[in-house]
Design an enzyme around this catalytic site. Structure first.
Site, PDB file in Angstrom:
ATOM      1  N   LYS A 198       8.546 -16.129  15.805  1.00 49.34           N
ATOM      2  CA  LYS A 198       8.001 -16.476  14.474  1.00 49.34           C
ATOM      3  C   LYS A 198       6.680 -17.171  14.791  1.00 49.34           C
ATOM      4  CE  LYS A 198       7.353 -19.238  11.526  1.00 49.34           C
ATOM      5  NZ  LYS A 198       6.029 -19.652  11.031  1.00 49.34           N
ATOM      6  N   GLY A 219       8.301 -28.584  18.014  1.00 53.84           N
ATOM      7  CA  GLY A 219       7.597 -29.019  16.810  1.00 53.84           C
ATOM      8  C   GLY A 219       8.136 -30.337  16.312  1.00 53.84           C
ATOM      9  N   ARG A 272      10.535 -33.188  14.256  1.00 51.29           N
ATOM     10  CA  ARG A 272      11.966 -33.470  14.178  1.00 51.29           C
ATOM     11  C   ARG A 272      12.544 -32.826  12.922  1.00 51.29           C
ATOM     12  NH1 ARG A 272      15.041 -39.304  14.739  1.00 51.29           N
ATOM     13  NH2 ARG A 272      13.210 -39.832  15.933  1.00 51.29           N
ATOM     14  N   GLY A 285      11.508 -30.150  11.261  1.00 47.64           N
ATOM     15  CA  GLY A 285      11.625 -28.696  11.414  1.00 47.64           C
ATOM     16  C   GLY A 285      12.753 -28.327  12.359  1.00 47.64           C
ATOM     17  N   GLY A 286      12.833 -29.026  13.503  1.00 39.98           N
ATOM     18  CA  GLY A 286      13.877 -28.729  14.487  1.00 39.98           C
ATOM     19  C   GLY A 286      15.265 -28.938  13.905  1.00 39.98           C
ATOM     20  N   GLU A 308      12.730 -28.886  20.922  1.00 38.49           N
ATOM     21  CA  GLU A 308      12.054 -30.045  21.501  1.00 38.49           C
ATOM     22  C   GLU A 308      11.278 -30.690  20.371  1.00 38.49           C
ATOM     23  OE1 GLU A 308       8.815 -29.485  24.390  1.00 38.49           O
ATOM     24  OE2 GLU A 308       8.352 -31.393  23.399  1.00 38.49           O
ATOM     25  N   CYS A 340       3.499 -33.890  23.485  1.00 37.52           N
ATOM     26  CA  CYS A 340       4.849 -34.439  23.315  1.00 37.52           C
ATOM     27  C   CYS A 340       5.119 -35.531  24.334  1.00 37.52           C
ATOM     28  CB  CYS A 340       5.877 -33.324  23.417  1.00 37.52           C
ATOM     29  SG  CYS A 340       5.487 -32.141  24.689  1.00 37.52           S
ATOM     30  N   GLU A 374       7.611 -41.657  16.068  1.00 38.73           N
ATOM     31  CA  GLU A 374       6.523 -41.012  16.797  1.00 38.73           C
ATOM     32  C   GLU A 374       5.264 -40.974  15.931  1.00 38.73           C
ATOM     33  OE1 GLU A 374       5.868 -36.917  19.343  1.00 38.73           O
ATOM     34  OE2 GLU A 374       6.776 -36.710  17.373  1.00 38.73           O
TER      35      GLU A 374
HETATM   36  P1  NAP Z   1       6.509 -28.051  12.533  1.00 37.98           P
HETATM   37  O1  NAP Z   1       6.134 -28.405  11.150  1.00 37.98           O
HETATM   38  O2  NAP Z   1       7.814 -28.542  13.009  1.00 37.98           O
HETATM   39  O3  NAP Z   1       6.441 -26.453  12.665  1.00 37.98           O
HETATM   40  C1  NAP Z   1       6.813 -25.774  13.869  1.00 37.98           C
HETATM   41  C2  NAP Z   1       7.249 -24.352  13.523  1.00 37.98           C
HETATM   42  O4  NAP Z   1       8.493 -24.387  12.830  1.00 37.98           O
HETATM   43  C3  NAP Z   1       6.295 -23.618  12.604  1.00 37.98           C
HETATM   44  O5  NAP Z   1       6.327 -22.250  12.928  1.00 37.98           O
HETATM   45  C4  NAP Z   1       6.891 -23.843  11.234  1.00 37.98           C
HETATM   46  O6  NAP Z   1       6.556 -22.825  10.305  1.00 37.98           O
HETATM   47  C5  NAP Z   1       8.379 -23.818  11.531  1.00 37.98           C
HETATM   48  N1  NAP Z   1       9.154 -24.668  10.633  1.00 37.98           N
HETATM   49  C6  NAP Z   1       8.960 -25.996  10.400  1.00 37.98           C
HETATM   50  N2  NAP Z   1       9.888 -26.464   9.539  1.00 37.98           N
HETATM   51  C7  NAP Z   1      10.689 -25.415   9.232  1.00 37.98           C
HETATM   52  C8  NAP Z   1      11.818 -25.260   8.368  1.00 37.98           C
HETATM   53  N3  NAP Z   1      12.305 -26.282   7.680  1.00 37.98           N
HETATM   54  N4  NAP Z   1      12.383 -24.036   8.271  1.00 37.98           N
HETATM   55  C9  NAP Z   1      11.886 -22.992   8.978  1.00 37.98           C
HETATM   56  N5  NAP Z   1      10.809 -23.078   9.783  1.00 37.98           N
HETATM   57  C10 NAP Z   1      10.214 -24.272   9.921  1.00 37.98           C
HETATM   58  O7  NAP Z   1       5.414 -28.572  13.566  1.00 37.98           O
HETATM   59  P2  NAP Z   1       3.808 -28.502  13.512  1.00 37.98           P
HETATM   60  O8  NAP Z   1       3.353 -27.825  12.286  1.00 37.98           O
HETATM   61  O9  NAP Z   1       3.386 -27.911  14.781  1.00 37.98           O
HETATM   62  O10 NAP Z   1       3.375 -30.017  13.504  1.00 37.98           O
HETATM   63  C11 NAP Z   1       3.858 -30.951  12.576  1.00 37.98           C
HETATM   64  C12 NAP Z   1       4.347 -32.197  13.320  1.00 37.98           C
HETATM   65  O11 NAP Z   1       5.266 -31.809  14.352  1.00 37.98           O
HETATM   66  C13 NAP Z   1       3.296 -32.971  14.098  1.00 37.98           C
HETATM   67  O12 NAP Z   1       2.585 -33.854  13.273  1.00 37.98           O
HETATM   68  C14 NAP Z   1       4.121 -33.666  15.150  1.00 37.98           C
HETATM   69  O13 NAP Z   1       4.682 -34.824  14.635  1.00 37.98           O
HETATM   70  C15 NAP Z   1       5.215 -32.691  15.470  1.00 37.98           C
HETATM   71  N6  NAP Z   1       4.966 -31.900  16.706  1.00 37.98           N
HETATM   72  C16 NAP Z   1       5.678 -32.205  17.812  1.00 37.98           C
HETATM   73  C17 NAP Z   1       5.452 -31.483  18.972  1.00 37.98           C
HETATM   74  C18 NAP Z   1       6.251 -31.754  20.209  1.00 37.98           C
HETATM   75  O14 NAP Z   1       5.768 -31.428  21.263  1.00 37.98           O
HETATM   76  N7  NAP Z   1       7.465 -32.241  20.112  1.00 37.98           N
HETATM   77  C19 NAP Z   1       4.517 -30.480  19.031  1.00 37.98           C
HETATM   78  C20 NAP Z   1       3.811 -30.173  17.878  1.00 37.98           C
HETATM   79  C21 NAP Z   1       4.060 -30.894  16.723  1.00 37.98           C
HETATM   80  P3  NAP Z   1       5.039 -22.683   9.750  1.00 37.98           P
HETATM   81  O15 NAP Z   1       4.254 -22.067  10.856  1.00 37.98           O
HETATM   82  O16 NAP Z   1       5.185 -21.764   8.588  1.00 37.98           O
HETATM   83  O17 NAP Z   1       4.593 -24.066   9.390  1.00 37.98           O
END
Ligand code: NAP
Length: 525
Positions: free
Chosen positions: A184, A241, A243, A245-246, A265, A302, A393
């Site tokens: 995805k 990504g 917490r 979303g995960g 992660e 991260c 975080e």
């Molecule tokens: P994200 O919002 O968690 O998105 C990551 C992926 O998961 C994207 O493809 C997103 O879709 C999908 N997704 C998120 N929520 C979902 C849900 N409820 N149902 C289905 N799919 C879902 O992360 P991000 O956009 O990269 O960054 C947002 C925040 O994540 C950052 O501000 C940071 O706090 C954290 N982050 C953490 C790490 C790490 O290394 N742990 C890395 C990057 C970001 P879409 O593409 O459609 O949005």
């Protein structure tokens, strides 16, 4: 480079009937052509069916064929040349040197897994030959190997558009294990995703792989990702990504009639313990290198050192002062997406508004859009113990120094921390005894414990663990970086009394693959 904005489903490139979206250049806020179309439920179905149809053939490709496939993906990514780097720059705001390094890491990672596949140790072959004469009961012939779990859905990370995305560690390790992959694509870098997915598609064709070995779908929202996780043909999920979303995806996976593993992660603040002797001996150097680590890449790692702990002392006061000075001259840099930038601003504002938190300094403000202004704050050990939100975080170049009254309080704070990807000890010879008291706590808290370095920078190798207890990951028994990542997508199968002709090659008596097997409890070779 021409981008079509279409889904890659097996060897087809097809427009999606769902809502369209465009990438945004975070440096200036402008949208980038082309329009990318979201997949619909039929396309999800087609990708999953193709992956399922490919599974049995793909998982039984020879070790050499599969290794060659991974190497060909690396070659095809390299053939994309500067166009890939340019597109990734405009979609992520990351500088050219960083992205070139990341491309190197991505290709090396694929080649590392090619070597892992060839070596075959991941099959973990165990043979307990029959003991027909054993009394009171004879032992049957028992043989074990690992097989692939099934098709895997991968959610790429926004902060590594190459090394943790379409052809990143999750995809490489799943393909190495023998699992077809459906990505995805992350909506923040769809053009980069399309280019890399095209490289995998070409490699699959060149290597004669079954068509459904790889697909990639776009989505303007969460429907496609959720549908993939819920699809009965999907047997595991890799995610990097937030917490939120995960956890949402883990919940979707657990609510299926057949629950499946999710390797997510998510969140880590990577505590760094400044031990007293090290702080006295080299506090200024530590302050400089700390600011370098916390502000690198706008802190969007991260493994960013988001929490620093030290014992109340003039040496710690000097460290804070020096770090504050260095941070004030730190230039702002562009963050990955407007969403990540606004989340950063909100998190920093929340920290600054906490009455138990003091601001030491902020970095320089930037001119353009979505600029990350670095930040350094302090709090007391007792205040962190009383307020869990101080562990939240802050994704970006901000860190919180925790001033502890004594080693016992430092240990209590360590004990109160959530699960982490890393824990770091800045220590000199005279700190060993104190460090030894912290170590058992840190082992329970983190996936990687390091001395005298900074946690940013993760080596891709065999001994690496990029994982840790919740919320660092959803499954602390695994790593998402390094060759051991392959084990997330495998499971053991035992074959009892099957004739040699029926057994898979790895288990046949002749050991034609020349594997180092565990025979009757003894390692061969
Ligand atoms: P994200 O919002 O968690 O998105 C990551 C992926 O998961 C994207 O493809 C997103 O879709 C999908 N997704 C998120 N929520 C979902 C849900 N409820 N149902 C289905 N799919 C879902 O992360 P991000 O956009 O990269 O960054 C947002 C925040 O994540 C950052 O501000 C940071 O706090 C954290 N982050 C953490 C790490 C790490 O290394 N742990 C890395 C990057 C970001 P879409 O593409 O459609 O949005």
């Amino acid at each position: 480079m021409i981008l079509e904005g279409k889904q890659i489903i097996g060897q087809d490139t097809v427009a999606g009937p769902g809502a369209s979206f465009q990438a945004v250049d975070p440096a200036n806020g402008e949208t980038l052509p082309p329009e990318f179309s979201s997949a619909d439920s039929q396309q999800v179905e087609r990708a999953c069916q193709l992956a399922w149809d490919a599974f049995d053939a793909y998982r039984e490709t020879s070790l050499e064929e599969r290794a060659k496939f991974l190497e060909t993906i690396a070659e095809e990514i390299e053939h994309l040349g500067g166009g890939l780097i340019e597109r990734a720059m405009s979609e992520s705001g990351l500088p050219v040197a960083r992205l070139e390094g990341e491309r190197g890491r991505t290709c090396n990672q694929l080649r590392l897994f090619a070597n892992v596949v060839r070596a075959g140790e991941w099959l973990d072959v165990r043979v307990d030959p029959a003991l027909p004469e054993r009394t009171p009961m004879p032992r049957p012939d028992l043989r074990q190997r690992h097989i692939a779990l099934g098709p895997v859905t991968v959610f790429g990370a926004s902060n590594f558009p190459l090394a943790f995305s379409v052809a990143g560690g999750d995809t490489a390790s799943a393909l190495a294990a023998g699992c077809p992959v459906i990505v995805k694509a992350h909506a923040a870098h769809p053009g980069t995703s399309e280019l890399v997915a095209g490289a995998i598609q070409t490699a699959a064709k060149k290597c004669g792989m079954p068509e459904g070995v790889f697909s990639m779908l776009f989505d303007a929202g969460y429907e496609v990702g959720t549908a993939l996780v819920k699809h009965p043909h999907i047997k595991a999920v890799g995610f990097t990504g937030s917490r939120k979303g995960g956890l949402a995806l883990q919940q979707a996976a657990q609510s299926r009639p057949e629950p499946i593993p999710v390797y997510a992660e998510m969140s880590s603040i990577n505590p760094v313990f400044l031990m007293p002797k090290a702080l006295e001996a080299r506090g200024t150097d530590l302050a400089q290198s700390f600011v370098g680590s916390v502000s690198m890449g706008a802190g969007q790692f991260c493994t960013n050192p988001g929490l620093v702990l030290g014992l109340k002392s003039s040496a710690l006061d000097s460290f804070i002062e020096e770090a504050g000075k260095a941070l004030k001259d730190t230039p702002a840099s562009t963050m990955l997406t407007p969403g990540i930038h606004s989340a950063y601003e909100q998190s920093v504002a929340k920290l600054a508004a906490n009455p138990k938190v003091n601001e030491v300094g902020r970095g320089l403000t930037g001119e353009g859009e979505n600029q990350c202004q670095a930040g350094l704050f302090t709090t007391q050990g007792a205040d962190l113990l009383a307020d869990e939100s101080l562990q939240d975080e802050v994704f970006g170049a901000t860190s919180l120094v925790v001033i502890c009254n004594d080693l016992d309080e430092m240990k209590r704070v360590a004990e109160a921390l959530e699960g982490q990807l890393t824990a770091t000890l800045q220590m000199d010879e005279g700190d060993t005894q104190d460090a030894a008291q912290l170590l058992p706590i840190l082992e329970r808290k983190a996936g990687r414990i390091m001395a005298n370095g900074w946690p940013t920078g993760v080596e891709v190798c065999h001994a690496m663990v990029h994982g840790g207890p919740f919320p660092a990951t959803s499954d602390s028994r695994s790593t998402s970086v390094g060759s051991a990542a392959i084990f997330r997508f495998l499971r053991p199968v035992c074959y009892q009394n099957l004739s040699d002709s029926l057994l898979p090659e790895a288990l046949k008596e002749a050991n034609g693959l020349n594997l180092k097997r565990l025979v009757d409890g003894k390692r061969e070779g």
